[in-house]
Design a protein around this motif. Structure first.
Motif, PDB file in Angstrom:
ATOM      1  N   PRO A   1       0.821  -1.219   0.000  1.00  0.00           N
ATOM      2  CA  PRO A   1       0.000   0.000   0.000  1.00  0.00           C
ATOM      3  C   PRO A   1       0.854   1.268   0.000  1.00  0.00           C
ATOM      4  N   ASN A   2       0.442   2.238  -0.815  1.00  0.00           N
ATOM      5  CA  ASN A   2       1.154   3.506  -0.960  1.00  0.00           C
ATOM      6  C   ASN A   2       2.602   3.300  -1.405  1.00  0.00           C
ATOM      7  N   GLN A   3       2.800   2.262  -2.200  1.00  0.00           N
ATOM      8  CA  GLN A   3       4.080   2.023  -2.839  1.00  0.00           C
ATOM      9  C   GLN A   3       3.834   1.872  -4.340  1.00  0.00           C
ATOM     10  N   SER A   4       4.889   1.901  -5.109  1.00  0.00           N
ATOM     11  CA  SER A   4       4.775   1.691  -6.553  1.00  0.00           C
ATOM     12  C   SER A   4       6.034   0.986  -7.040  1.00  0.00           C
ATOM     13  N   ARG A   5       5.932   0.436  -8.236  1.00  0.00           N
ATOM     14  CA  ARG A   5       7.088  -0.191  -8.881  1.00  0.00           C
ATOM     15  C   ARG A   5       7.278   0.426 -10.257  1.00  0.00           C
ATOM     16  N   VAL A   6       8.464   0.962 -10.488  1.00  0.00           N
ATOM     17  CA  VAL A   6       8.819   1.544 -11.782  1.00  0.00           C
ATOM     18  C   VAL A   6       9.526   0.470 -12.598  1.00  0.00           C
TER      19      VAL A   6
ATOM     20  N   THR B   1       4.626   2.240 -14.776  1.00  0.00           N
ATOM     21  CA  THR B   1       4.634   2.192 -13.312  1.00  0.00           C
ATOM     22  C   THR B   1       3.397   1.441 -12.829  1.00  0.00           C
ATOM     23  N   GLU B   2       3.602   0.532 -11.898  1.00  0.00           N
ATOM     24  CA  GLU B   2       2.492  -0.207 -11.297  1.00  0.00           C
ATOM     25  C   GLU B   2       2.196   0.385  -9.916  1.00  0.00           C
ATOM     26  N   ARG B   3       0.995   0.980  -9.761  1.00  0.00           N
ATOM     27  CA  ARG B   3       0.582   1.578  -8.500  1.00  0.00           C
ATOM     28  C   ARG B   3      -0.423   0.708  -7.736  1.00  0.00           C
ATOM     29  N   ARG B   4      -1.045  -0.265  -8.404  1.00  0.00           N
ATOM     30  CA  ARG B   4      -2.061  -1.078  -7.752  1.00  0.00           C
ATOM     31  C   ARG B   4      -1.419  -1.995  -6.709  1.00  0.00           C
ATOM     32  N   ASN B   5      -2.094  -2.128  -5.584  1.00  0.00           N
ATOM     33  CA  ASN B   5      -1.563  -2.958  -4.503  1.00  0.00           C
ATOM     34  C   ASN B   5      -1.871  -4.428  -4.766  1.00  0.00           C
ATOM     35  N   GLY B   6      -0.959  -5.291  -4.357  1.00  0.00           N
ATOM     36  CA  GLY B   6      -1.199  -6.725  -4.461  1.00  0.00           C
ATOM     37  C   GLY B   6      -0.103  -7.445  -5.220  1.00  0.00           C
ATOM     38  N   LEU B   7      -0.424  -8.692  -5.610  1.00  0.00           N
ATOM     39  CA  LEU B   7       0.515  -9.545  -6.338  1.00  0.00           C
ATOM     40  C   LEU B   7       0.231  -9.443  -7.832  1.00  0.00           C
ATOM     41  N   TYR B   8       1.296  -9.213  -8.623  1.00  0.00           N
ATOM     42  CA  TYR B   8       1.137  -9.071 -10.075  1.00  0.00           C
ATOM     43  C   TYR B   8       2.261  -9.834 -10.781  1.00  0.00           C
ATOM     44  N   TRP B   9       2.005 -10.040 -12.068  1.00  0.00           N
ATOM     45  CA  TRP B   9       3.013 -10.691 -12.904  1.00  0.00           C
ATOM     46  C   TRP B   9       3.232  -9.852 -14.150  1.00  0.00           C
ATOM     47  N   THR B  10       4.490  -9.713 -14.520  1.00  0.00           N
ATOM     48  CA  THR B  10       4.834  -8.955 -15.715  1.00  0.00           C
ATOM     49  C   THR B  10       6.003  -9.637 -16.407  1.00  0.00           C
ATOM     50  N   ASN B  11       6.504  -8.999 -17.417  1.00  0.00           N
ATOM     51  CA  ASN B  11       7.633  -9.546 -18.166  1.00  0.00           C
ATOM     52  C   ASN B  11       8.808  -9.802 -17.214  1.00  0.00           C
TER      53      ASN B  11
ATOM     54  N   LEU C   1      11.833 -10.108 -17.678  1.00  0.00           N
ATOM     55  CA  LEU C   1      13.070  -9.413 -18.028  1.00  0.00           C
ATOM     56  C   LEU C   1      13.101  -7.967 -17.525  1.00  0.00           C
ATOM     57  N   THR C   2      11.988  -7.455 -17.039  1.00  0.00           N
ATOM     58  CA  THR C   2      11.949  -6.063 -16.584  1.00  0.00           C
ATOM     59  C   THR C   2      12.663  -5.919 -15.245  1.00  0.00           C
ATOM     60  N   VAL C   3      13.223  -4.728 -15.060  1.00  0.00           N
ATOM     61  CA  VAL C   3      13.814  -4.352 -13.780  1.00  0.00           C
ATOM     62  C   VAL C   3      12.791  -3.505 -13.035  1.00  0.00           C
ATOM     63  N   ARG C   4      12.492  -3.877 -11.799  1.00  0.00           N
ATOM     64  CA  ARG C   4      11.421  -3.228 -11.045  1.00  0.00           C
ATOM     65  C   ARG C   4      12.014  -2.515  -9.834  1.00  0.00           C
ATOM     66  N   ARG C   5      11.832  -1.201  -9.821  1.00  0.00           N
ATOM     67  CA  ARG C   5      12.364  -0.372  -8.729  1.00  0.00           C
ATOM     68  C   ARG C   5      11.211   0.144  -7.882  1.00  0.00           C
ATOM     69  N   ALA C   6      11.302  -0.049  -6.580  1.00  0.00           N
ATOM     70  CA  ALA C   6      10.256   0.400  -5.663  1.00  0.00           C
ATOM     71  C   ALA C   6      10.401   1.907  -5.399  1.00  0.00           C
ATOM     72  N   VAL C   7       9.289   2.636  -5.495  1.00  0.00           N
ATOM     73  CA  VAL C   7       9.242   4.066  -5.194  1.00  0.00           C
ATOM     74  C   VAL C   7       8.081   4.302  -4.230  1.00  0.00           C
ATOM     75  N   SER C   8       8.372   4.885  -3.103  1.00  0.00           N
ATOM     76  CA  SER C   8       7.337   5.122  -2.096  1.00  0.00           C
ATOM     77  C   SER C   8       6.476   6.317  -2.491  1.00  0.00           C
ATOM     78  N   LEU C   9       5.160   6.163  -2.315  1.00  0.00           N
ATOM     79  CA  LEU C   9       4.208   7.250  -2.552  1.00  0.00           C
ATOM     80  C   LEU C   9       3.701   7.832  -1.240  1.00  0.00           C
TER      81      LEU C   9
END
Length: 303
Positions: free
Chosen positions: A79-84, A94-104, A106-114
């Motif tokens: 909650p109130n976090q995001s992944r770039v 950018t993924e802002r929705r909370n929960g478990l997700y699946w994506t490519n 090969l992507t690099v995912r960086r956490a950014v606090s909101l």
């Protein structure tokens, strides 16, 4: 999710901004709900075990590699976090929705606090509008609203907030005097709300390039520097004494005027101009004196 647009200045052809270089704009990333995808992954894992059990080692090994590769695509957003997300150095969303997700995977995912953050600046020694050295500090309440700008348009958005906040605070202190010694002049001490609004506006203009929103900005410390604090305290005391004396004199003049008017209207005693002047002088001495006066009783004639 709607695409967030926080670009303060329209970028020309090619997306290049004259101030910030390439203007980044946040957009939603590709992400599948993680629970259904995880169910499919479990089915694939079971199929892999079945292949190995039936002796199909080549197919089982290939499916094992695919399953391990797919497993790397799962990520959790708090909650109130995001992944770039970036793919081979390119921003993909950018993924802002909370929960478990699946994506490519090969992507690099960086956490950014909101989440909302506080920045408490150090006590800065600056000169006010009158050139007097003062100590000033502020509390800045802020949060990230555009993750693309925060990650890609500045080197370190948290450090950027700290440096720009102190720069804005120094500039603000030089625009106002510490105290108001003339009517109609705003001061740092006497107009706290107006100064806070001015600081908030300047910070909003400085930090919007980093995708940061300023929620509140207020001074947390304001004082004269130690080397002039004593002299300025005497000046403030003198100003207070003068203001009190002015009020006392105004009240005394009003009381004298009322006394003369009442004597004249009720025809209690007739005074010539000389006696009126003497009476005014005596009343002003009595009313404005810091110490109690000793009356002199005149038992004879007024003249």
């Amino acid at each position: 999710m709607n695409e967030l647009q926080h670009a303060p200045t329209p970028a020309p052809q090619g997306g290049v901004s004259p101030r910030t270089g390439v203007a980044s704009v946040e957009r939603p990333a590709f992400g599948l709900p993680g629970v259904p995808v995880f169910g499919l992954w479990l089915l694939g894992a079971a199929a892999t075990v079945g292949l190995f059990a039936t002796g199909q080692l080549a197919a089982g090994s290939l499916l094992t590699v695919v399953a391990a590769f797919a497993l790397a695509g799962f990520f959790i957003v708090q909650p109130n976090q995001s992944r770039v997300l970036t793919l081979f150095g390119r921003y993909v969303g950018t993924e802002r929705r909370n929960g478990l997700y699946w994506t490519n995977p090969l992507t690099v995912r960086r956490a950014v606090s909101l989440r909302i953050r506080n920045f408490n600046s150090e006590r800065l020694k600056v000169n006010d509008l009158a050139g007097n050295p003062i100590e000033i500090a502020a509390v800045i309440v802020w949060r990230v609203v555009d993750t693309a700008r925060a990650v890609f348009d500045v080197e370190d958005y948290a450090g950027f907030v700290a440096i720009q906040s102190e720069t804005a605070l120094r500039h603000l202190a030089s625009q106002y005097p510490y105290d108001n010694y003339t009517d109609g002049t705003m001061s740092l001490r006497g107009n706290a709300d107006e100064v806070a609004e001015a600081l908030g506006r300047e910070l909003a203009a400085r930090l919007r390039h980093a995708g940061v929103e300023v929620l509140e900005a207020r001074l947390s410390h304001l004082a004269y520097s130690p080397e002039i604090a004593g002299a300025m305290l005497q000046r403030q005391q003198a100003s207070a004494i003068i203001a009190a004396r002015q009020q006392i004199v105004q009240g005394a003049v009003g009381m004298v005027e009322m006394a003369l008017r009442e004597l004249s209207e009720q025809d209690i005693v007739q005074l010539d101009e000389e006696r009126k002047a003497q009476m005014v002088s005596n009343l002003l001495v009595v009313l404005t004196s810091e110490r109690g006066t000793q009356p002199v009783v005149n038992a004879g004639s007024l003249y």
